[in-house]
Design a protein around this motif. Structure first.
Motif, PDB file in Angstrom:
ATOM      1  N   SER A  61       0.715  -1.134  -0.129  1.00  0.00           N
ATOM      2  CA  SER A  61       0.017  -0.017   0.014  1.00  0.00           C
ATOM      3  C   SER A  61       0.972   1.111   0.066  1.00  0.00           C
ATOM      4  O   SER A  61       2.121   1.114   0.158  1.00  0.00           O
ATOM      5  N   GLY A  62       0.309   2.305   0.097  1.00  0.00           N
ATOM      6  CA  GLY A  62       1.089   3.582  -0.138  1.00  0.00           C
ATOM      7  C   GLY A  62       1.927   3.793   1.025  1.00  0.00           C
ATOM      8  O   GLY A  62       3.239   4.400   0.800  1.00  0.00           O
ATOM      9  N   THR A  63       2.018   3.112   2.226  1.00  0.00           N
ATOM     10  CA  THR A  63       2.920   3.047   3.190  1.00  0.00           C
ATOM     11  C   THR A  63       4.329   2.544   2.983  1.00  0.00           C
ATOM     12  O   THR A  63       5.208   2.657   3.413  1.00  0.00           O
ATOM     13  N   MET A  66       6.303   5.061   1.018  1.00  0.00           N
ATOM     14  CA  MET A  66       6.697   6.015   2.041  1.00  0.00           C
ATOM     15  C   MET A  66       7.935   5.522   2.521  1.00  0.00           C
ATOM     16  O   MET A  66       8.978   6.068   3.123  1.00  0.00           O
ATOM     17  N   PHE A  88      -1.186  11.539   8.189  1.00  0.00           N
ATOM     18  CA  PHE A  88      -0.237  10.975   7.281  1.00  0.00           C
ATOM     19  C   PHE A  88       1.025  11.659   7.333  1.00  0.00           C
ATOM     20  O   PHE A  88       2.040  10.809   7.140  1.00  0.00           O
ATOM     21  N   ARG A  91       3.091  10.254  10.002  1.00  0.00           N
ATOM     22  CA  ARG A  91       3.555   8.721   9.860  1.00  0.00           C
ATOM     23  C   ARG A  91       5.044   8.841   9.253  1.00  0.00           C
ATOM     24  O   ARG A  91       5.837   8.175   9.437  1.00  0.00           O
ATOM     25  N   THR A 135       3.640  16.345   3.234  1.00  0.00           N
ATOM     26  CA  THR A 135       2.295  15.715   2.764  1.00  0.00           C
ATOM     27  C   THR A 135       1.685  16.663   1.429  1.00  0.00           C
ATOM     28  O   THR A 135       1.747  17.936   1.808  1.00  0.00           O
ATOM     29  N   THR A 137      -1.861  16.368  -0.277  1.00  0.00           N
ATOM     30  CA  THR A 137      -2.936  16.432   0.385  1.00  0.00           C
ATOM     31  C   THR A 137      -2.990  15.549   1.595  1.00  0.00           C
ATOM     32  O   THR A 137      -2.987  14.351   1.465  1.00  0.00           O
ATOM     33  N   THR A 139      -4.851  13.693   3.934  1.00  0.00           N
ATOM     34  CA  THR A 139      -6.419  13.209   3.649  1.00  0.00           C
ATOM     35  C   THR A 139      -6.919  13.090   4.960  1.00  0.00           C
ATOM     36  O   THR A 139      -8.280  13.080   5.272  1.00  0.00           O
ATOM     37  N   ASP A 164       4.545  12.853  -0.138  1.00  0.00           N
ATOM     38  CA  ASP A 164       3.527  11.795   0.225  1.00  0.00           C
ATOM     39  C   ASP A 164       2.244  12.434  -0.799  1.00  0.00           C
ATOM     40  O   ASP A 164       1.501  13.479  -0.280  1.00  0.00           O
ATOM     41  N   VAL A 166       0.155  10.411  -1.981  1.00  0.00           N
ATOM     42  CA  VAL A 166      -0.669   9.131  -1.926  1.00  0.00           C
ATOM     43  C   VAL A 166      -2.139   9.556  -2.389  1.00  0.00           C
ATOM     44  O   VAL A 166      -2.970   8.973  -3.389  1.00  0.00           O
ATOM     45  N   SER A 167      -2.947  10.629  -1.778  1.00  0.00           N
ATOM     46  CA  SER A 167      -4.036  10.935  -2.061  1.00  0.00           C
ATOM     47  C   SER A 167      -4.331  11.822  -3.287  1.00  0.00           C
ATOM     48  O   SER A 167      -5.448  11.907  -3.757  1.00  0.00           O
ATOM     49  N   GLN A 189      -5.051   2.998  -4.731  1.00  0.00           N
ATOM     50  CA  GLN A 189      -6.432   2.866  -4.515  1.00  0.00           C
ATOM     51  C   GLN A 189      -7.026   4.334  -4.435  1.00  0.00           C
ATOM     52  O   GLN A 189      -8.049   4.368  -3.730  1.00  0.00           O
ATOM     53  N   LYS A 190      -6.543   5.350  -4.743  1.00  0.00           N
ATOM     54  CA  LYS A 190      -7.377   6.717  -4.778  1.00  0.00           C
ATOM     55  C   LYS A 190      -7.277   7.110  -6.143  1.00  0.00           C
ATOM     56  O   LYS A 190      -8.280   6.925  -7.021  1.00  0.00           O
TER      57      LYS A 190
HETATM   58  C1  LIG Z   1      -2.035  10.939   2.269  1.00  0.00           C
HETATM   59  C2  LIG Z   1      -1.858   9.680   2.496  1.00  0.00           C
HETATM   60  N1  LIG Z   1      -0.806   9.342   2.776  1.00  0.00           N
HETATM   61  C3  LIG Z   1      -0.546   8.137   3.196  1.00  0.00           C
HETATM   62  C4  LIG Z   1      -1.453   6.998   2.965  1.00  0.00           C
HETATM   63  C5  LIG Z   1      -1.250   5.513   3.581  1.00  0.00           C
HETATM   64  O1  LIG Z   1      -1.504   4.782   2.359  1.00  0.00           O
HETATM   65  P1  LIG Z   1      -1.901   3.342   2.473  1.00  0.00           P
HETATM   66  O2  LIG Z   1      -2.996   3.245   3.470  1.00  0.00           O
HETATM   67  O3  LIG Z   1      -2.281   2.752   1.206  1.00  0.00           O
HETATM   68  O4  LIG Z   1      -0.757   2.612   3.225  1.00  0.00           O
HETATM   69  C6  LIG Z   1      -2.744   7.468   2.806  1.00  0.00           C
HETATM   70  C7  LIG Z   1      -4.018   6.477   2.790  1.00  0.00           C
HETATM   71  O5  LIG Z   1      -5.051   6.711   3.176  1.00  0.00           O
HETATM   72  C8  LIG Z   1      -2.888   8.811   2.395  1.00  0.00           C
HETATM   73  O6  LIG Z   1      -4.211   9.246   2.262  1.00  0.00           O
END
Ligand SMILES: Cc1ncc(COP(=O)(O)O)c(C=O)c1O
Length: 377
Positions: A61-63, A66, A88, A91, A135, A137, A139, A164, A166-167, A189-190
């Motif tokens: 996943s996105g993490t 990261m 995020f 994170r 980051t 956006t 989320t 990041d 991701v979103s 997934q976004k």
């Molecule tokens: C801005 C942002 N960063 C990181 C993530 C983490 O991604 P994942 O849940 O796919 O590991 C998300 C997921 O919601 C996110 O929206």
């Protein structure tokens, strides 16, 4: 049987064309057929990221991407700046600290946007900083950060800028190269309208120099392995073939619409969502609202109930608040394969749920305000 409406800020709904590709028989990943798909997707990702650099695909996943952006750019005891404005962003600090990296904070309260001037100050006060992590956006709050302004600051230093996206990627204007982002990461997934499970990372020449000096131990996430395999249109380990095949289709859809048109589409949806929330008497949350998710404050004791009732009674999934914002905000996504009609369905059901939960609203007002915004552009 209940029809589901996925209006969460990830995962997002999948277009039927893309879902069909996810159902195709599996290709073997060491074949010329897969290499042709990989090559096409790799080129398409450069367009989506707005970069001339290679974009690597990583199962996870996105993490996962990261974590790659931490373990490949740093060494234990390195100093970095984390500019977070939400869950995020936080994170980044958690990942870095778990590898013994020292984190200097340029973070702001959740709901605010990070302050480029604070990053500049922190860079001046800490000349040994190796990287700035932030980051695009956020989320968890619905806030967008001014990555372009941050890029102008970080480019003048020896530090690399890690973002990041991701979103935000695919949903709101993001330009990796022009904004001087050294490492950008995202997920499937976004905005990319796929099932979860694939992540992406791209690096500038400056970031590759940091990779050469990095001493954090790694194996699966070793970016050099991905670069080496990229040359033969492969991944070092078995990739999620299904997702990559489907990604070829979603990139095709993105290209057909054109990134700039897409950004404008979501901008309009964001405008409509904000108008709808305001018309219902819900105060918008966030200093600089982004265009992929709209957050609004709700009476505290019913935040969770709104999300639960919408899902259970009407099949509409939206998101609530995270961390300290749990129960206090709702988040309504308008990214990926979410369109005008979805937004209106979401608002109509939200009005019914608010009424059922005893919130005094005028039914139809949110939908009408959203319609008005959609009609008038
Ligand atoms: C801005 C942002 N960063 C990181 C993530 C983490 O991604 P994942 O849940 O796919 O590991 C998300 C997921 O919601 C996110 O929206």
């Amino acid at each position: 049987m209940k029809k589901q409406y996925l209006l969460t800020p990830g995962p997002t709904p999948i277009p039927p064309e893309v879902a069909l590709k996810e159902a195709l028989p599996i290709l073997h990943h060491r074949t010329s057929e897969f290499a042709a798909v990989y090559k096409d997707v790799a080129e398409g990702l450069k367009y989506v990221f707005q970069t001339k650099n290679e974009v690597y695909m990583v199962a996870g996943s996105g993490t996962a991407a990261m974590e790659m952006a931490v373990v490949n750019a740093l060494s234990p005891q390195d100093e970095i700046i984390v500019a977070s404005c939400g869950n995020f962003g936080d994170r980044w600090a958690k990942i870095a600290q778990s590898y013994g990296v020292k984190v200097i904070s340029a973070s702001v309260a959740w709901g605010n946007a990070v302050k480029p001037a604070e990053i500049e100050k922190a860079l001046k006060e800490n000349p040994n900083v190796k990287a700035v992590y932030t980051t695009f956006t956020e989320t968890s709050t619905g806030v967008v950060n001014d990555i372009k302004a941050i890029g102008e600051i970080v480019v003048k230093t020896n530090a690399v800028l890690v973002v990041d996206a991701v979103s935000g990627l695919g949903g709101q204007e993001f330009r990796t190269d022009d904004w001087k982002v050294d490492i950008a990461v995202s997920g499937s997934q976004k905005g990319l309208m796929l099932a979860p499970g694939l992540s992406f990372i791209t690096l500038s020449d400056k970031a590759w120099k940091a990779v050469e000096n990095s001493k954090i131990p790694k194996f699966y996430f070793d970016i050099k392995k991905y670069k080496k395999s990229y040359a033969t249109s492969e991944t070092p380990f078995t990739p999620p073939v299904t997702l990559i095949v489907a990604l070829q289709e979603s990139i095709k859809l993105i290209k057909e619409r054109g990134l700039e048109n897409l950004w404008n589409d979501y901008k309009l949806l964001a405008k409509a969502a904000r108008a709808g929330m305001k018309a219902l008497g819900l105060e918008l949350f966030g200093e600089t609202p982004c265009e992929v998710v709209t957050s609004a404050k709700v009476p505290e004791e019913i935040g969770g109930k709104i999300v639960k009732t919408l899902r259970e009674k009407y099949g509409v999934s939206i998101a609530g608040g995270q961390g300290d914002l749990k129960g206090k905000i709702i988040r309504f996504a308008h990214m990926g394969y979410i369109g005008k009609a979805d937004l209106l369905v979401g608002f109509a059901c939200l009005e019914m749920v608010l009424t059922e939960l005893g919130v005094k609203i005028e039914k139809g007002k949110g939908v009408a305000a959203a319609e008005e915004a959609l009609l008038n552009g």
